[in-house]
Design an enzyme around this catalytic site. Sequence first.
Site, PDB file in Angstrom:
ATOM      1  N   LYS A  62      11.944  -4.293   1.159  1.00 52.58           N
ATOM      2  CA  LYS A  62      10.465  -4.200   1.040  1.00 52.58           C
ATOM      3  C   LYS A  62      10.529  -5.832   2.100  1.00 52.58           C
ATOM      4  O   LYS A  62       9.270  -5.920   2.801  1.00 52.58           O
ATOM      5  CB  LYS A  62      10.192  -4.494  -0.365  1.00 52.58           C
ATOM      6  N   HIS A 104      20.840  -9.248 -14.592  1.00 50.54           N
ATOM      7  CA  HIS A 104      20.498  -9.062 -15.677  1.00 50.54           C
ATOM      8  C   HIS A 104      20.454  -8.851 -16.399  1.00 50.54           C
ATOM      9  O   HIS A 104      21.510 -10.124 -17.018  1.00 50.54           O
ATOM     10  CB  HIS A 104      22.022  -7.527 -14.857  1.00 50.54           C
TER      11      HIS A 104
HETATM   12  C1  LIG Z   1       9.056  -0.196  -0.705  1.00 51.49           C
HETATM   13  C2  LIG Z   1       9.699   0.934  -2.255  1.00 51.49           C
HETATM   14  C3  LIG Z   1      11.159   0.013  -2.446  1.00 51.49           C
HETATM   15  C4  LIG Z   1       8.870   0.271  -3.026  1.00 51.49           C
HETATM   16  O1  LIG Z   1       9.502   0.851  -4.434  1.00 51.49           O
HETATM   17  P1  LIG Z   1       8.997   1.388  -5.632  1.00 51.49           P
HETATM   18  O2  LIG Z   1       9.960   1.677  -6.870  1.00 51.49           O
HETATM   19  O3  LIG Z   1       8.044   2.927  -5.626  1.00 51.49           O
HETATM   20  O4  LIG Z   1       7.911   0.478  -6.403  1.00 51.49           O
HETATM   21  P2  LIG Z   1       7.589  -0.878  -7.144  1.00 51.49           P
HETATM   22  O5  LIG Z   1       6.895  -1.316  -7.874  1.00 51.49           O
HETATM   23  O6  LIG Z   1       8.858  -1.861  -7.294  1.00 51.49           O
HETATM   24  O7  LIG Z   1       6.842  -1.684  -5.265  1.00 51.49           O
HETATM   25  C5  LIG Z   1       5.530  -1.451  -5.100  1.00 51.49           C
HETATM   26  C6  LIG Z   1       5.194  -2.737  -3.939  1.00 51.49           C
HETATM   27  O8  LIG Z   1       5.970  -2.712  -2.894  1.00 51.49           O
HETATM   28  C7  LIG Z   1       5.087  -2.718  -1.818  1.00 51.49           C
HETATM   29  N1  LIG Z   1       5.926  -1.756  -0.958  1.00 51.49           N
HETATM   30  C8  LIG Z   1       5.454  -0.674  -0.428  1.00 51.49           C
HETATM   31  N2  LIG Z   1       5.705  -0.632   0.611  1.00 51.49           N
HETATM   32  C9  LIG Z   1       6.666  -1.465   1.423  1.00 51.49           C
HETATM   33  C10 LIG Z   1       6.903  -1.795   2.220  1.00 51.49           C
HETATM   34  N3  LIG Z   1       6.867  -0.735   4.051  1.00 51.49           N
HETATM   35  N4  LIG Z   1       7.419  -2.255   3.039  1.00 51.49           N
HETATM   36  C11 LIG Z   1       6.784  -3.992   2.216  1.00 51.49           C
HETATM   37  N5  LIG Z   1       7.032  -3.904   0.698  1.00 51.49           N
HETATM   38  C12 LIG Z   1       6.402  -2.472   0.302  1.00 51.49           C
HETATM   39  C13 LIG Z   1       3.871  -2.466  -2.484  1.00 51.49           C
HETATM   40  O9  LIG Z   1       3.656  -3.783  -2.716  1.00 51.49           O
HETATM   41  C14 LIG Z   1       4.757  -1.607  -3.664  1.00 51.49           C
HETATM   42  O10 LIG Z   1       3.396  -2.540  -4.726  1.00 51.49           O
HETATM   43  P3  LIG Z   1       1.287  -2.055  -4.613  1.00 51.49           P
HETATM   44  O11 LIG Z   1       1.442  -0.269  -4.717  1.00 51.49           O
HETATM   45  O12 LIG Z   1       0.349  -2.566  -5.717  1.00 51.49           O
HETATM   46  O13 LIG Z   1       0.989  -2.955  -3.101  1.00 51.49           O
HETATM   47  C15 LIG Z   1      10.086   2.560  -1.691  1.00 51.49           C
HETATM   48  O14 LIG Z   1       9.871   2.514  -0.755  1.00 51.49           O
HETATM   49  C16 LIG Z   1      10.809   3.138  -2.916  1.00 51.49           C
HETATM   50  O15 LIG Z   1      11.039   3.049  -3.968  1.00 51.49           O
HETATM   51  N6  LIG Z   1      11.378   4.206  -1.991  1.00 51.49           N
HETATM   52  C17 LIG Z   1      12.880   4.738  -1.990  1.00 51.49           C
HETATM   53  C18 LIG Z   1      13.326   5.227  -3.631  1.00 51.49           C
HETATM   54  C19 LIG Z   1      14.424   5.766  -3.494  1.00 51.49           C
HETATM   55  O16 LIG Z   1      14.960   6.116  -2.116  1.00 51.49           O
HETATM   56  N7  LIG Z   1      14.993   6.319  -4.636  1.00 51.49           N
HETATM   57  C20 LIG Z   1      15.731   7.182  -4.738  1.00 51.49           C
HETATM   58  C21 LIG Z   1      16.906   7.043  -5.766  1.00 51.49           C
HETATM   59  S1  LIG Z   1      17.592   8.078  -5.599  1.00 51.49           S
END
Ligand SMILES: CC(C)(COP(=O)(O)OP(=O)(O)OC[C@H]1O[C@@H](n2cnc3c(N)ncnc32)[C@H](O)[C@@H]1OP(=O)(O)O)[C@@H](O)C(=O)NCCC(=O)NCCS
Length: 117
Positions: A62, A104
């Site tokens: 992020k 944590h």
């Molecule tokens: C950005 C990322 C880290 C978001 O994480 P998430 O767990 O889905 O969601 P979260 O609630 O933690 O975060 C969401 C927020 O991230 C922010 N976000 C999204 N894309 C972003 C980017 N490119 N850069 C910065 N922030 C970003 C937004 O603010 C979003 O909230 P909003 O939509 O309400 O504005 C996402 O790329 C991700 O999780 N990707 C990979 C997951 C993965 O590889 N999982 C593997 C499991 S083995």
Amino acid sequence: MIKGIGLDIVEISRIMKANDLNPHFKERILTKNELAIFNQLKTRRQLEFLAGRFSAKEAYSKANGTGIGKECSLQDIEILPNDKGQPILYFKQEIVQGFVSITHSKEYAAAQVVLLA
Ligand SMILES: CC(C)(COP(=O)(O)OP(=O)(O)OC[C@H]1O[C@@H](n2cnc3c(N)ncnc32)[C@H](O)[C@@H]1OP(=O)(O)O)[C@@H](O)C(=O)NCCC(=O)NCCS
């Protein structure tokens, strides 16, 4: 100058489920160096460590503005402790100009990343 900030929180129970269902889950999240640390921990600490690293990697992605994906994979990001235990960030094996903090509790792990220009 601050280039980016990132914050993330994960439920440890979600990480535990994923880890129980998929024996390779930890290898997807952790690099070889991180796995070596993980393998020396007791079960509960292993879950905290895994959840904390996962959270920190999401927070880094992020702060980086990319999210986790092709240009910034979980394996590209490495967080290793220095000699005092402070977590230090590496991206593609290079030290990152920035800071990470991990916490944590019983139910959650969370992390914050600040990247500097
Ligand atoms: C950005 C990322 C880290 C978001 O994480 P998430 O767990 O889905 O969601 P979260 O609630 O933690 O975060 C969401 C927020 O991230 C922010 N976000 C999204 N894309 C972003 C980017 N490119 N850069 C910065 N922030 C970003 C937004 O603010 C979003 O909230 P909003 O939509 O309400 O504005 C996402 O790329 C991700 O999780 N990707 C990979 C997951 C993965 O590889 N999982 C593997 C499991 S083995």
